[in-house]
Design a protein around this motif. Structure first.
Motif, PDB file in Angstrom:
ATOM      1  N   ARG A   1       0.739  -1.162  -0.004  1.00 49.01           N
ATOM      2  CA  ARG A   1      -0.055  -0.050  -0.091  1.00 49.01           C
ATOM      3  C   ARG A   1       0.940   1.133  -0.145  1.00 49.01           C
ATOM      4  N   LEU A   2       1.922   1.343   0.814  1.00 44.73           N
ATOM      5  CA  LEU A   2       2.817   2.275   0.882  1.00 44.73           C
ATOM      6  C   LEU A   2       3.579   2.557  -0.373  1.00 44.73           C
ATOM      7  N   ARG A   3       3.986   1.348  -1.095  1.00 44.64           N
ATOM      8  CA  ARG A   3       4.504   1.505  -2.244  1.00 44.64           C
ATOM      9  C   ARG A   3       3.967   2.197  -3.351  1.00 44.64           C
ATOM     10  N   ARG A   4       2.557   1.859  -3.204  1.00 41.81           N
ATOM     11  CA  ARG A   4       1.398   2.378  -4.425  1.00 41.81           C
ATOM     12  C   ARG A   4       1.540   3.919  -4.450  1.00 41.81           C
ATOM     13  N   SER A   5       1.275   4.093  -2.829  1.00 39.60           N
ATOM     14  CA  SER A   5       1.053   5.528  -2.521  1.00 39.60           C
ATOM     15  C   SER A   5       2.164   6.428  -3.024  1.00 39.60           C
ATOM     16  N   MET A   6       3.412   6.054  -2.827  1.00 38.89           N
ATOM     17  CA  MET A   6       4.794   6.536  -3.319  1.00 38.89           C
ATOM     18  C   MET A   6       4.875   6.315  -4.797  1.00 38.89           C
TER      19      MET A   6
ATOM     20  N   THR B   1       1.668  10.552  -4.203  1.00 42.49           N
ATOM     21  CA  THR B   1       0.324  11.220  -3.299  1.00 42.49           C
ATOM     22  C   THR B   1       0.719  12.352  -2.584  1.00 42.49           C
ATOM     23  N   LEU B   2       1.938  12.102  -1.773  1.00 46.38           N
ATOM     24  CA  LEU B   2       2.219  13.363  -0.670  1.00 46.38           C
ATOM     25  C   LEU B   2       2.941  14.514  -1.451  1.00 46.38           C
ATOM     26  N   GLY B   3       3.509  14.154  -2.504  1.00 46.83           N
ATOM     27  CA  GLY B   3       3.992  15.278  -3.289  1.00 46.83           C
ATOM     28  C   GLY B   3       3.088  16.410  -3.984  1.00 46.83           C
TER      29      GLY B   3
ATOM     30  N   LEU C   1      -0.201  16.452  -3.203  1.00 46.52           N
ATOM     31  CA  LEU C   1      -0.874  17.074  -2.244  1.00 46.52           C
ATOM     32  C   LEU C   1      -0.078  18.360  -1.644  1.00 46.52           C
ATOM     33  N   ALA C   2       1.063  18.325  -1.626  1.00 41.51           N
ATOM     34  CA  ALA C   2       1.929  19.620  -1.094  1.00 41.51           C
ATOM     35  C   ALA C   2       1.913  20.442  -2.132  1.00 41.51           C
ATOM     36  N   VAL C   3       2.028  20.075  -3.340  1.00 42.37           N
ATOM     37  CA  VAL C   3       1.956  20.930  -4.655  1.00 42.37           C
ATOM     38  C   VAL C   3       0.446  21.628  -4.690  1.00 42.37           C
ATOM     39  N   ARG C   4      -0.492  20.955  -4.255  1.00 46.95           N
ATOM     40  CA  ARG C   4      -1.844  21.579  -4.437  1.00 46.95           C
ATOM     41  C   ARG C   4      -1.991  22.387  -3.035  1.00 46.95           C
ATOM     42  N   GLU C   5      -1.782  21.987  -2.048  1.00 49.96           N
ATOM     43  CA  GLU C   5      -2.182  22.614  -0.839  1.00 49.96           C
ATOM     44  C   GLU C   5      -1.291  23.903  -0.432  1.00 49.96           C
TER      45      GLU C   5
ATOM     46  N   ALA D   1       3.372  17.236   9.284  1.00 48.29           N
ATOM     47  CA  ALA D   1       2.004  17.563   9.728  1.00 48.29           C
ATOM     48  C   ALA D   1       1.196  16.472   9.019  1.00 48.29           C
ATOM     49  N   GLN D   2       1.074  16.023   7.992  1.00 48.35           N
ATOM     50  CA  GLN D   2       0.465  14.959   7.411  1.00 48.35           C
ATOM     51  C   GLN D   2       0.641  13.629   8.188  1.00 48.35           C
ATOM     52  N   PHE D   3       1.933  13.507   8.417  1.00 49.76           N
ATOM     53  CA  PHE D   3       2.141  11.968   9.124  1.00 49.76           C
ATOM     54  C   PHE D   3       1.494  12.424  10.517  1.00 49.76           C
ATOM     55  N   ALA D   4       1.320  13.407  11.332  1.00 52.84           N
ATOM     56  CA  ALA D   4       0.745  13.754  12.679  1.00 52.84           C
ATOM     57  C   ALA D   4      -0.971  13.747  12.356  1.00 52.84           C
ATOM     58  N   ARG D   5      -1.266  14.216  11.239  1.00 52.98           N
ATOM     59  CA  ARG D   5      -2.763  13.721  11.168  1.00 52.98           C
ATOM     60  C   ARG D   5      -2.874  12.272  10.908  1.00 52.98           C
ATOM     61  N   ALA D   6      -2.211  11.499  10.411  1.00 54.75           N
ATOM     62  CA  ALA D   6      -2.416   9.947  10.111  1.00 54.75           C
ATOM     63  C   ALA D   6      -2.389   9.440  11.417  1.00 54.75           C
ATOM     64  N   MET D   7      -1.557  10.043  12.487  1.00 56.99           N
ATOM     65  CA  MET D   7      -1.285   9.195  13.640  1.00 56.99           C
ATOM     66  C   MET D   7      -1.949  10.048  14.739  1.00 56.99           C
TER      67      MET D   7
END
Length: 164
Positions: free
Chosen positions: A22-27, A31-33, A35-39, A128-134
């Motif tokens: 799942r993590l590899r698929r997201s990478m 996804t995170l990059g 999101l950063a560009v957009r937000e 901040a995203q990791f903090a939200r996830a945890m």
């Protein structure tokens, strides 16, 4: 020497495998990059972001240097692709070429002040995203996960290095 694959399934290893897939698929989807560009409203290529992460991470050895070859190796791309990605990061003002301290004929890479500022912004955003996830994890769980994740990635890197 490789170990034979066990015929008996280990539930913990099955969970690790499922999580890593799942993590590899997201990478792979960056996804995170994205999101950063957009937000954050960033005007940056995702490949440049990857180059900056490699340059900031540094070499494996204490006196090692960051080269285009190392960027290629870490990103899993061919040297010509890495060279183009590095050139884009240089054109954007985030990375600069400098002469090697050990061999003046060799070129190494380092972050510019803008590159350091960009990486600082990205660290804050990702954390901040990791903090939200945890957010519902205890401090102890977060500490254990961080420690074990670093231990796993170091072991994984060494396992893959030996396997080559």
């Amino acid at each position: 020497m490789s170990r034979p694959v066990s015929k008996k399934s280990d539930p913990a290893l099955a969970d690790v495998e499922r999580g890593m897939v799942r993590l590899r698929r997201s990478m792979a989807n960056r996804t995170l990059g994205k999101l950063a560009v957009r937000e954050l409203g960033l005007d940056v290529d995702l490949g440049t972001m990857a180059v900056l992460d490699v340059v900031q991470e540094g070499a494996d050895e204490p006196d090692g240097e960051i080269t285009v070859g190392l960027v290629a190796e870490r990103l899993g791309v061919d040297p010509s692709r890495a060279s183009r990605m590095v050139a884009t990061a240089i054109d954007a003002g985030y990375v600069e070429r400098v002469a090697s301290q050990s061999d003046g004929r060799r070129i190494t890479l380092r972050l510019t002040e803008s590159g350091h500022q960009f990486e600082d912004t990205m660290h804050r955003f990702r954390q901040a995203q990791f903090a939200r996830a945890m957010e519902d994890w205890s401090d102890r769980e977060r500490e254990q996960f961080g420690r074990l994740l670093l231990k796993f990635t170091a072991s994984w890197r060494e396992t893959m290095r030996r396997g080559k």
